[in-house]
Enzyme design. Structure first.
Site, PDB file in Angstrom:
ATOM      1  N   SER A 131       0.844  -1.212   0.000  1.00  0.00           N
ATOM      2  CA  SER A 131       0.000   0.000   0.000  1.00  0.00           C
ATOM      3  C   SER A 131       0.877   1.258   0.000  1.00  0.00           C
ATOM      4  O   SER A 131       0.467   2.312  -0.496  1.00  0.00           O
ATOM      5  CB  SER A 131      -0.945  -0.002   1.202  1.00  0.00           C
ATOM      6  OG  SER A 131      -0.208  -0.112   2.396  1.00  0.00           O
ATOM      7  N   ARG A 187      -8.443  -2.335 -12.310  1.00  0.00           N
ATOM      8  CA  ARG A 187      -9.327  -1.368 -11.668  1.00  0.00           C
ATOM      9  C   ARG A 187      -8.635  -0.574 -10.573  1.00  0.00           C
ATOM     10  O   ARG A 187      -8.531   0.643 -10.658  1.00  0.00           O
ATOM     11  CB  ARG A 187     -10.542  -2.117 -11.069  1.00  0.00           C
ATOM     12  CG  ARG A 187     -11.317  -2.900 -12.101  1.00  0.00           C
ATOM     13  CD  ARG A 187     -12.082  -4.048 -11.482  1.00  0.00           C
ATOM     14  NE  ARG A 187     -11.185  -5.113 -11.043  1.00  0.00           N
ATOM     15  CZ  ARG A 187     -11.561  -6.197 -10.361  1.00  0.00           C
ATOM     16  NH1 ARG A 187     -12.829  -6.336 -10.035  1.00  0.00           N
ATOM     17  NH2 ARG A 187     -10.687  -7.114 -10.003  1.00  0.00           N
ATOM     18  N   ARG A 220       0.354  -8.852 -17.220  1.00  0.00           N
ATOM     19  CA  ARG A 220       0.332  -8.663 -18.677  1.00  0.00           C
ATOM     20  C   ARG A 220       1.703  -8.836 -19.312  1.00  0.00           C
ATOM     21  O   ARG A 220       1.816  -8.839 -20.544  1.00  0.00           O
ATOM     22  CB  ARG A 220      -0.240  -7.279 -19.014  1.00  0.00           C
ATOM     23  CG  ARG A 220      -1.629  -7.042 -18.455  1.00  0.00           C
ATOM     24  CD  ARG A 220      -2.640  -8.041 -18.964  1.00  0.00           C
ATOM     25  NE  ARG A 220      -3.980  -7.760 -18.459  1.00  0.00           N
ATOM     26  CZ  ARG A 220      -5.072  -8.416 -18.829  1.00  0.00           C
ATOM     27  NH1 ARG A 220      -4.993  -9.402 -19.712  1.00  0.00           N
ATOM     28  NH2 ARG A 220      -6.249  -8.109 -18.307  1.00  0.00           N
TER      29      ARG A 220
HETATM   30  C1  FAD Z   1      -3.382 -14.163 -19.250  1.00  0.00           C
HETATM   31  C2  FAD Z   1      -4.693 -13.546 -18.859  1.00  0.00           C
HETATM   32  C3  FAD Z   1      -5.872 -14.093 -19.341  1.00  0.00           C
HETATM   33  C4  FAD Z   1      -7.117 -13.541 -18.986  1.00  0.00           C
HETATM   34  N1  FAD Z   1      -8.265 -14.098 -19.490  1.00  0.00           N
HETATM   35  C5  FAD Z   1      -9.472 -13.571 -19.144  1.00  0.00           C
HETATM   36  C6  FAD Z   1     -10.697 -14.119 -19.623  1.00  0.00           C
HETATM   37  O1  FAD Z   1     -10.694 -15.093 -20.374  1.00  0.00           O
HETATM   38  N2  FAD Z   1     -11.849 -13.535 -19.274  1.00  0.00           N
HETATM   39  C7  FAD Z   1     -11.900 -12.451 -18.411  1.00  0.00           C
HETATM   40  O2  FAD Z   1     -12.969 -11.976 -18.079  1.00  0.00           O
HETATM   41  N3  FAD Z   1     -10.754 -11.908 -17.958  1.00  0.00           N
HETATM   42  C8  FAD Z   1      -9.558 -12.427 -18.281  1.00  0.00           C
HETATM   43  N4  FAD Z   1      -8.409 -11.858 -17.796  1.00  0.00           N
HETATM   44  C9  FAD Z   1      -8.517 -10.656 -16.980  1.00  0.00           C
HETATM   45  C10 FAD Z   1      -8.384 -10.998 -15.469  1.00  0.00           C
HETATM   46  O3  FAD Z   1      -9.409 -11.868 -15.054  1.00  0.00           O
HETATM   47  C11 FAD Z   1      -8.467  -9.712 -14.634  1.00  0.00           C
HETATM   48  O4  FAD Z   1      -9.722  -9.111 -14.791  1.00  0.00           O
HETATM   49  C12 FAD Z   1      -7.425  -8.696 -15.011  1.00  0.00           C
HETATM   50  O5  FAD Z   1      -6.207  -9.331 -15.245  1.00  0.00           O
HETATM   51  C13 FAD Z   1      -7.272  -7.666 -13.891  1.00  0.00           C
HETATM   52  O6  FAD Z   1      -6.706  -8.330 -12.772  1.00  0.00           O
HETATM   53  P1  FAD Z   1      -7.051  -7.962 -11.279  1.00  0.00           P
HETATM   54  O7  FAD Z   1      -8.512  -8.054 -11.046  1.00  0.00           O
HETATM   55  O8  FAD Z   1      -6.142  -8.766 -10.397  1.00  0.00           O
HETATM   56  O9  FAD Z   1      -6.486  -6.458 -11.279  1.00  0.00           O
HETATM   57  P2  FAD Z   1      -7.030  -5.098 -10.679  1.00  0.00           P
HETATM   58  O10 FAD Z   1      -8.434  -4.838 -11.062  1.00  0.00           O
HETATM   59  O11 FAD Z   1      -6.031  -4.079 -11.108  1.00  0.00           O
HETATM   60  O12 FAD Z   1      -6.968  -5.299  -9.151  1.00  0.00           O
HETATM   61  C14 FAD Z   1      -5.730  -5.424  -8.457  1.00  0.00           C
HETATM   62  C15 FAD Z   1      -5.986  -6.260  -7.222  1.00  0.00           C
HETATM   63  O13 FAD Z   1      -6.841  -5.529  -6.340  1.00  0.00           O
HETATM   64  C16 FAD Z   1      -7.733  -6.446  -5.707  1.00  0.00           C
HETATM   65  N5  FAD Z   1      -9.104  -6.096  -6.132  1.00  0.00           N
HETATM   66  C17 FAD Z   1      -9.471  -5.276  -7.135  1.00  0.00           C
HETATM   67  N6  FAD Z   1     -10.789  -5.164  -7.222  1.00  0.00           N
HETATM   68  C18 FAD Z   1     -11.274  -5.947  -6.243  1.00  0.00           C
HETATM   69  C19 FAD Z   1     -12.578  -6.258  -5.822  1.00  0.00           C
HETATM   70  N7  FAD Z   1     -13.645  -5.760  -6.427  1.00  0.00           N
HETATM   71  N8  FAD Z   1     -12.731  -7.094  -4.781  1.00  0.00           N
HETATM   72  C20 FAD Z   1     -11.671  -7.619  -4.149  1.00  0.00           C
HETATM   73  N9  FAD Z   1     -10.396  -7.366  -4.495  1.00  0.00           N
HETATM   74  C21 FAD Z   1     -10.209  -6.538  -5.519  1.00  0.00           C
HETATM   75  C22 FAD Z   1      -7.336  -7.851  -6.149  1.00  0.00           C
HETATM   76  O14 FAD Z   1      -6.406  -8.362  -5.236  1.00  0.00           O
HETATM   77  C23 FAD Z   1      -6.664  -7.586  -7.484  1.00  0.00           C
HETATM   78  O15 FAD Z   1      -5.762  -8.602  -7.879  1.00  0.00           O
HETATM   79  C24 FAD Z   1      -7.170 -12.406 -18.139  1.00  0.00           C
HETATM   80  C25 FAD Z   1      -5.965 -11.855 -17.651  1.00  0.00           C
HETATM   81  C26 FAD Z   1      -4.736 -12.413 -18.014  1.00  0.00           C
HETATM   82  C27 FAD Z   1      -3.474 -11.784 -17.477  1.00  0.00           C
END
Ligand code: FAD
Length: 294
Positions: free
Chosen positions: A82, A108, A244
């Site tokens: 953080s 996000r 990514r």
């Molecule tokens: C190789 C690859 C393949 C993928 N394939 C698909 C797919 O087929 N379909 C699909 O829909 N998406 C896909 N994604 C997208 C993936 O599911 C995530 O939506 C995206 O990578 C953002 O990740 P994140 O939610 O960890 O990141 P961020 O939104 O940046 O969040 C960072 C971290 O904050 C925390 N966080 C954020 N929001 C919340 C919340 N609301 N509640 C609790 N904790 C939270 C979590 O710990 C999260 O890891 C893919 C991603 C990758 C890298």
């Protein structure tokens, strides 16, 4: 693709802004609390994150050896991420596809986005982003060009056709033969003029064009080039680089992580220096770090 369109194969990344440190304010804080402390970095993002971390335990008086780099590495080790949210960068990114930004905006927490509007901006002069695997092969390239040209031409024709349909039409029944074009059924006819039900009667030219573009863009390909301004903090950027920049990520977005990491490592080696690049056969590099998801 046509005389007015261009193919793009690499992103352009412009570092628009980064932090500055207000040293007199930090000095005032230290004086107010009777401590003398000076870090060994001049990078504002690194000073701010170290200061924020040290405030948690008021650990300014007897810092451990190793300076800012060691301090931030420790933060990574214990995943006190953080603290990294206090460091932010703004990038303007162009030459990327709508496919890429659809993936990008899934990130996000800690991100802000402002993207080119396909409702306001005319895409009849759009550029298109060609995937490397297609650009590399003449047969695939020809197929791709054909598909993109088809979609592009359909978009241009649709914008014009929808625009025409949205023009208020004067009814022959009320205005006589003259230069008018049609006889209305009476429904929706206001003093001899029939307005489209998809546009308010007082809509101006800009509103009409927007209505046409927003419908016509439905046929534009994912390859359509777009521009996006993003502001993100160091913790969010690190998570993005890890997800990514992996071998499993889409090559276009991995290519973007490679460019952004170059900029971030040059700007802040202590926050981003732990990333290594593992070259991949497609010309991009996988990004790895011993400190995942701090
Ligand atoms: C190789 C690859 C393949 C993928 N394939 C698909 C797919 O087929 N379909 C699909 O829909 N998406 C896909 N994604 C997208 C993936 O599911 C995530 O939506 C995206 O990578 C953002 O990740 P994140 O939610 O960890 O990141 P961020 O939104 O940046 O969040 C960072 C971290 O904050 C925390 N966080 C954020 N929001 C919340 C919340 N609301 N509640 C609790 N904790 C939270 C979590 O710990 C999260 O890891 C893919 C991603 C990758 C890298």
């Amino acid at each position: 693709v046509t005389a007015d369109t261009r193919i793009v194969t690499a992103p352009s990344v412009y570092l628009l802004s980064k932090q500055t440190l207000l040293q007199p304010q930090l000095d005032r804080f230290l004086a107010d609390h009777g401590v003398a402390w000076q870090t060994d970095t001049e990078v504002a993002a690194e000073v701010v994150t170290e200061t924020a971390g040290r405030v948690c335990y008021m650990s300014f008086a007897k810092p451990r050896p190793g300076g800012n780099a060691a301090y931030l590495d420790h933060i990574k080790e214990v995943a006190h991420g953080s603290v990294f949210e206090h460091a932010v960068w703004t990038f303007l990114i162009t030459g990327i596809s709508r496919t890429l930004t659809h993936e990008l905006v899934r990130h996000r927490a800690g991100w802000a986005y402002s993207q080119l509007s396909q409702r306001y901006v005319d895409e009849s002069v759009a550029e298109y982003v060609e995937p490397d695997i297609i650009a590399d092969d003449p047969e695939l390239h020809a197929l791709w060009i054909d598909a993109v040209r088809h979609a592009h031409n359909a978009y241009v024709k649709l914008v014009d056709a929808i625009n025409l349909k949205l023009l208020p039409r004067q009814c022959r029944r009320c205005f006589g033969e003259g230069d008018v074009r049609f006889t209305c059924s009476g429904e929706g006819c206001v003093n001899g003029t029939v307005y489209s039900r998809f546009l308010p009667p007082d809509a101006d030219t800009t509103a009409r064009r927007k209505t046409a573009r927003q419908a016509a863009r439905s046929v534009l390909p994912n390859a359509t080039e777009t521009k996006i301004t993003v502001t993100a903090n160091a913790r969010a950027l690190r998570h993005f680089l890890e997800q990514r920049g992996r071998v499993h990520a889409e090559p276009e977005i991995r290519k973007l992580t490679n460019v952004m990491l170059d900029i971030l490592q040059a700007d802040s080696p202590n926050l981003f220096g732990d990333y290594a690049r593992r070259p991949l056969p497609d010309g991009t590099a996988e990004l790895t770090t011993p400190y995942r998801k701090v």
